[in-house]
Write a protein that holds these residues in place. Sequence first.
Motif, mmCIF file in Angstrom:
data_model
loop_
_atom_site.group_PDB
_atom_site.id
_atom_site.type_symbol
_atom_site.label_atom_id
_atom_site.label_comp_id
_atom_site.label_asym_id
_atom_site.label_seq_id
_atom_site.Cartn_x
_atom_site.Cartn_y
_atom_site.Cartn_z
ATOM 1 N N ASP A 196 0.815 -1.212 0.000
ATOM 2 C CA ASP A 196 0.000 0.000 0.000
ATOM 3 C C ASP A 196 0.850 1.263 0.000
ATOM 4 N N LYS A 197 1.924 1.255 0.776
ATOM 5 C CA LYS A 197 2.700 2.475 0.983
ATOM 6 C C LYS A 197 3.843 2.563 -0.011
ATOM 7 N N MET A 198 3.921 3.718 -0.654
ATOM 8 C CA MET A 198 4.999 3.949 -1.604
ATOM 9 C C MET A 198 5.573 5.347 -1.385
ATOM 10 N N TYR A 222 -0.207 6.379 0.863
ATOM 11 C CA TYR A 222 -0.632 5.299 1.751
ATOM 12 C C TYR A 222 -1.566 4.325 1.057
ATOM 13 N N GLY A 223 -1.874 4.599 -0.210
ATOM 14 C CA GLY A 223 -2.736 3.698 -0.952
ATOM 15 C C GLY A 223 -3.328 4.418 -2.147
ATOM 16 N N VAL A 224 -4.207 3.723 -2.843
ATOM 17 C CA VAL A 224 -4.821 4.305 -4.036
ATOM 18 C C VAL A 224 -5.530 5.610 -3.680
ATOM 19 N N ARG A 271 -3.402 3.180 -9.293
ATOM 20 C CA ARG A 271 -3.346 1.727 -9.069
ATOM 21 C C ARG A 271 -2.354 1.453 -7.949
ATOM 22 N N THR A 272 -2.597 0.399 -7.216
ATOM 23 C CA THR A 272 -1.735 0.046 -6.093
ATOM 24 C C THR A 272 -0.292 -0.118 -6.521
ATOM 25 N N GLU A 273 -0.086 -0.758 -7.666
ATOM 26 C CA GLU A 273 1.262 -1.141 -8.048
ATOM 27 C C GLU A 273 2.051 -0.029 -8.725
ATOM 28 N N HIS A 274 1.423 1.104 -9.008
ATOM 29 C CA HIS A 274 2.041 2.098 -9.866
ATOM 30 C C HIS A 274 2.054 3.465 -9.192
ATOM 31 N N SER A 333 7.665 18.558 -8.404
ATOM 32 C CA SER A 333 7.101 17.391 -9.052
ATOM 33 C C SER A 333 5.728 17.073 -8.470
ATOM 34 N N THR A 334 4.991 16.252 -9.210
ATOM 35 C CA THR A 334 3.695 15.756 -8.738
ATOM 36 C C THR A 334 3.667 14.250 -8.886
ATOM 37 N N VAL A 335 2.793 13.608 -8.142
ATOM 38 C CA VAL A 335 2.651 12.155 -8.215
ATOM 39 C C VAL A 335 1.181 11.805 -8.324
ATOM 40 N N SER A 336 0.916 10.572 -8.698
ATOM 41 C CA SER A 336 -0.442 10.049 -8.732
ATOM 42 C C SER A 336 -0.410 8.601 -8.278
ATOM 43 N N ARG A 337 -1.534 8.119 -7.792
ATOM 44 C CA ARG A 337 -1.642 6.725 -7.333
ATOM 45 C C ARG A 337 -3.036 6.215 -7.700
#
Lengths: 116, 112
Positions: free
Chosen positions: B30-32, B50-52, B70-73, B64-68
């Motif tokens: 879950d956590k990335m 912490y998750g999707v 999917r769990t794996e990506h 920078s920006t991030v997105s979640r």
Amino acid sequence: AQSVTQLDSHVSVSEGTPVLLRCNYSSSYSPSLFWYVQHPNKGLQLLLKYTSAATLVKGINGFEAEFKKSETSFHLTKPSAHMSDAAEYFCVVSVGPSGGSYIPTFGRGTSLIVHP
Amino acid sequence: EADIYQTPRYLVIGTGKKITLECSQTMGHDKMYWYQQDPGMELHLIHYSYGVNSTEKGDLSSESTVSRIRTEHFPLTLESARPSHTSQYLCASRGPQPDTQYFGPGTRLTVL
């Protein structure tokens, strides 16, 4: 709050001699402690971890570390250095409820230099 | 053995370009996390999840920006790269137990 201090930015040893990399931590709760190794242009690899079980933790490649609560230390040792041990080493502390959310805190790193 | 992947491993790009650094893990964690690391220096946390649909900024301010989705990506995007973005970017994931973080091999970014 939590913090970690790696007491030496560089440690230089001769091949075959003991290695000692020092780490002190502070934490409001019982911490989990980790040592990671990073070889040049690589990601971090876990060497060993302490999570409230045995205070003397054995890791990969002959490394071990001892958790000393009274001294708030988690020093990394190896009896005999090998040339391949030359790398950057990071001490990490984290706290949080079991399975809960937490943000690990990294030390600034110690560069281990091994002379032939 | 941890299964966390980052692409590309090396990227040289001109100023002003938009780039996306990819990070994927097959462990169902879950956590990335995304860290920025200059050569021989400490790691700085720039984003975590912490998750999707969960993303948070870390200790180090980052453009920078991030997105979640999917769990794996957990991709990281720079809309307009600048030379100050030149660094190594490390992705990590962590499951519920134990506390261990698993790191990808890193992406070394150079912005000219």
